[in-house]
Design a protein around this motif. Structure first.
Motif, PDB file in Angstrom:
ATOM      1  N   VAL A   1       3.941   4.453  -6.400  1.00 59.00           N
ATOM      2  CA  VAL A   1       3.316   3.241  -6.950  1.00 59.00           C
ATOM      3  C   VAL A   1       3.677   3.106  -8.428  1.00 59.00           C
ATOM      4  O   VAL A   1       4.057   2.022  -8.903  1.00 59.00           O
ATOM      5  CB  VAL A   1       1.790   3.287  -6.766  1.00 59.00           C
ATOM      6  CG1 VAL A   1       1.121   2.156  -7.558  1.00 59.00           C
ATOM      7  CG2 VAL A   1       1.422   3.179  -5.288  1.00 59.00           C
ATOM      8  N   ILE A   2       3.583   4.208  -9.166  1.00 56.93           N
ATOM      9  CA  ILE A   2       3.951   4.199 -10.586  1.00 56.93           C
ATOM     10  C   ILE A   2       5.437   3.893 -10.747  1.00 56.93           C
ATOM     11  O   ILE A   2       5.839   3.123 -11.637  1.00 56.93           O
ATOM     12  CB  ILE A   2       3.600   5.549 -11.234  1.00 56.93           C
ATOM     13  CG1 ILE A   2       2.076   5.740 -11.263  1.00 56.93           C
ATOM     14  CG2 ILE A   2       4.164   5.639 -12.656  1.00 56.93           C
ATOM     15  CD1 ILE A   2       1.638   7.142 -11.631  1.00 56.93           C
TER      16      ILE A   2
ATOM     17  N   GLN B   1      -1.605  12.256  -1.692  1.00 55.80           N
ATOM     18  CA  GLN B   1      -2.098  11.330  -2.718  1.00 55.80           C
ATOM     19  C   GLN B   1      -1.206  11.364  -3.957  1.00 55.80           C
ATOM     20  O   GLN B   1      -0.925  10.324  -4.573  1.00 55.80           O
ATOM     21  CB  GLN B   1      -3.537  11.681  -3.080  1.00 55.80           C
ATOM     22  CG  GLN B   1      -4.519  11.477  -1.939  1.00 55.80           C
ATOM     23  CD  GLN B   1      -5.954  11.731  -2.345  1.00 55.80           C
ATOM     24  OE1 GLN B   1      -6.370  11.399  -3.457  1.00 55.80           O
ATOM     25  NE2 GLN B   1      -6.736  12.315  -1.439  1.00 55.80           N
TER      26      GLN B   1
ATOM     27  N   LEU C   1       1.312  12.777 -13.278  1.00 53.71           N
ATOM     28  CA  LEU C   1       1.647  11.689 -12.365  1.00 53.71           C
ATOM     29  C   LEU C   1       2.536  10.647 -13.043  1.00 53.71           C
ATOM     30  O   LEU C   1       3.467  10.111 -12.426  1.00 53.71           O
ATOM     31  CB  LEU C   1       0.370  11.023 -11.840  1.00 53.71           C
ATOM     32  CG  LEU C   1      -0.387  11.782 -10.750  1.00 53.71           C
ATOM     33  CD1 LEU C   1      -1.710  11.094 -10.435  1.00 53.71           C
ATOM     34  CD2 LEU C   1       0.449  11.908  -9.490  1.00 53.71           C
TER      35      LEU C   1
ATOM     36  N   TYR D   1      -1.854   8.395   3.196  1.00 56.44           N
ATOM     37  CA  TYR D   1      -2.693   8.353   1.997  1.00 56.44           C
ATOM     38  C   TYR D   1      -4.120   7.967   2.368  1.00 56.44           C
ATOM     39  O   TYR D   1      -5.093   8.569   1.876  1.00 56.44           O
ATOM     40  CB  TYR D   1      -2.121   7.356   0.998  1.00 56.44           C
ATOM     41  CG  TYR D   1      -3.032   7.095  -0.187  1.00 56.44           C
ATOM     42  CD1 TYR D   1      -3.144   8.026  -1.214  1.00 56.44           C
ATOM     43  CD2 TYR D   1      -3.782   5.927  -0.267  1.00 56.44           C
ATOM     44  CE1 TYR D   1      -3.983   7.803  -2.290  1.00 56.44           C
ATOM     45  CE2 TYR D   1      -4.620   5.688  -1.344  1.00 56.44           C
ATOM     46  CZ  TYR D   1      -4.714   6.629  -2.358  1.00 56.44           C
ATOM     47  OH  TYR D   1      -5.539   6.412  -3.421  1.00 56.44           O
TER      48      TYR D   1
ATOM     49  N   TRP E   1       0.870   7.948  -5.244  1.00 59.11           N
ATOM     50  CA  TRP E   1       0.732   7.384  -6.579  1.00 59.11           C
ATOM     51  C   TRP E   1       2.022   7.538  -7.392  1.00 59.11           C
ATOM     52  O   TRP E   1       2.328   6.713  -8.262  1.00 59.11           O
ATOM     53  CB  TRP E   1      -0.444   8.014  -7.316  1.00 59.11           C
ATOM     54  CG  TRP E   1      -1.740   7.439  -6.856  1.00 59.11           C
ATOM     55  CD1 TRP E   1      -2.688   8.031  -6.076  1.00 59.11           C
ATOM     56  CD2 TRP E   1      -2.202   6.102  -7.101  1.00 59.11           C
ATOM     57  NE1 TRP E   1      -3.720   7.167  -5.820  1.00 59.11           N
ATOM     58  CE2 TRP E   1      -3.454   5.971  -6.441  1.00 59.11           C
ATOM     59  CE3 TRP E   1      -1.686   5.016  -7.805  1.00 59.11           C
ATOM     60  CZ2 TRP E   1      -4.186   4.790  -6.483  1.00 59.11           C
ATOM     61  CZ3 TRP E   1      -2.425   3.837  -7.847  1.00 59.11           C
ATOM     62  CH2 TRP E   1      -3.658   3.735  -7.198  1.00 59.11           C
ATOM     63  N   ARG E   2       2.787   8.578  -7.102  1.00 53.15           N
ATOM     64  CA  ARG E   2       4.096   8.737  -7.742  1.00 53.15           C
ATOM     65  C   ARG E   2       4.950   7.495  -7.514  1.00 53.15           C
ATOM     66  O   ARG E   2       5.567   6.978  -8.449  1.00 53.15           O
ATOM     67  CB  ARG E   2       4.784   9.972  -7.161  1.00 53.15           C
ATOM     68  CG  ARG E   2       6.242  10.119  -7.531  1.00 53.15           C
ATOM     69  CD  ARG E   2       6.854  11.348  -6.869  1.00 53.15           C
ATOM     70  NE  ARG E   2       8.219  11.563  -7.334  1.00 53.15           N
ATOM     71  CZ  ARG E   2       8.786  12.757  -7.419  1.00 53.15           C
ATOM     72  NH1 ARG E   2       8.104  13.840  -7.066  1.00 53.15           N
ATOM     73  NH2 ARG E   2      10.027  12.883  -7.851  1.00 53.15           N
TER      74      ARG E   2
END
Length: 308
Positions: free
Chosen positions: A63-64, A56, A237, A217, A60-61
């Motif tokens: 996506v950012i 997870q 994050l 994920y 998200w790493r």
């Protein structure tokens, strides 16, 4: 922030000429920037280990990172969509090693080993980069090889706490796998097809890497549940997403294009020093006098290998 487009690397069949002095200096500075930023990511990763499941955190790493890079990369990515389709296999392989596997292995290692060990073991990556470079026909030179050997000795002594006898735990083994993955990614960068824009390529690897991570994920979310959204999770994050992913990967790709993976890898030896200092300041992980002596060996080896 303005991101310049990286210089296109030479095809695999051409002979790589030494970078001009100005380009070499810029390449070394960019490699150093990426190394320092990545050093902070090991501390952030270790801080997330108890609250965010590895898959997870990695998902998200990226996506950012995509959101951070999109304003600069979306237009080049669209312009080069035909070239990216032609080289989809190469781009997907780079995304697998550099985005999906490498970062997942790092976060997995953070569950059972210290940030200091993570940084020290990642120093194995430049050795693998040098091997790849030699297999590719690049001459490393006696000075660079000597500096490499001195830096390796410093890293081994640092990992072994002043001894060459090294006792590795599960997290350490995960980190060695991460080092192999990152070195493979760096070796691939040198063979990026001519005419493929660096920023578009970077954005494409981020997209493909996130897509590859999506099924894992979903499974993690179903089995482990989500994580608490607090400053203690969002802050790290954001750091690893914006700085360790978008900024550092851009700087590293540009550095490899300018000076090659082997020489950039020499600068990467500074990472154990940076991680040890940050771990001491932020996590209270102590190194001791022997660690300081090992750092001196690493710094000396980097200076020797990087000198012209």
């Amino acid at each position: 922030m303005t991101l310049a487009t990286p210089a296109t690397s030479t095809p695999a069949t051409s002979t790589r000429r030494p970078a001009p002095a100005r380009g070499a200096g810029l390449g070394l500075l960019l490699a150093l920037l990426a190394t320092v930023v990545w050093s902070g990511s090991f501390v952030a990763t270790r801080g997330l280990a108890d609250s965010v499941p590895p898959v997870q955190a990695v998902f998200w790493r990226w996506v950012i990172a995509l959101l951070a890079v999109a304003p600069f990369a979306a237009r080049p990515f669209w312009r080069q969509r035909a070239a990216l389709r032609r080289h989809l296999g190469f781009t997907a392989l780079a995304a697998l090693f550099g985005v999906t596997l490498y970062n997942t292995l790092v976060h997995q290692a953070g569950l059972t080993t210290s940030a200091t060990n993570m940084g020290m073991i990642m120093a194995a990556a430049p050795v693998i980069m040098a091997v790849y470079a030699r297999l590719g026909g690049e001459r490393l030179g006696a000075r660079r090889l000597l500096g490499l050997a001195v830096a390796v000795l410093g890293v081994l002594l640092l990992v072994g706490r002043g001894s060459l006898t090294i006792d590795l735990g599960p997290g350490d083994l995960w980190m060695f796998a991460a080092a192999l993955s990152f070195a493979s990614y760096s070796a691939l960068l040198k063979r990026r097809p001519a005419g493929l824009d660096g920023l578009a390529f970077l954005f494409a690897t981020f997209v493909l890497g996130a897509v590859m991570l999506a099924p894992a994920y979903a499974v993690s979310l179903a089995v482990q549940g989500g994580f608490p959204v607090t400053p203690g999770t969002v802050g790290p994050l954001l750091y690893i997403g914006v700085f360790s992913s978008a900024v550092a990967f851009f700087a590293w790709n540009k550095a490899v294009a300018l000076i090659g993976a082997a020489r950039a890898g020499v600068v990467y030896y500074l990472q154990p020093v940076c991680v040890a200092l940050l771990s001491y300041a932020l996590l209270g992980e102590r190194l001791g006098p022997a660690g300081g002596a090992c750092m001196a060996l690493i710094l000396g080896g980097v200076a020797l290998s990087s000198s012209r």
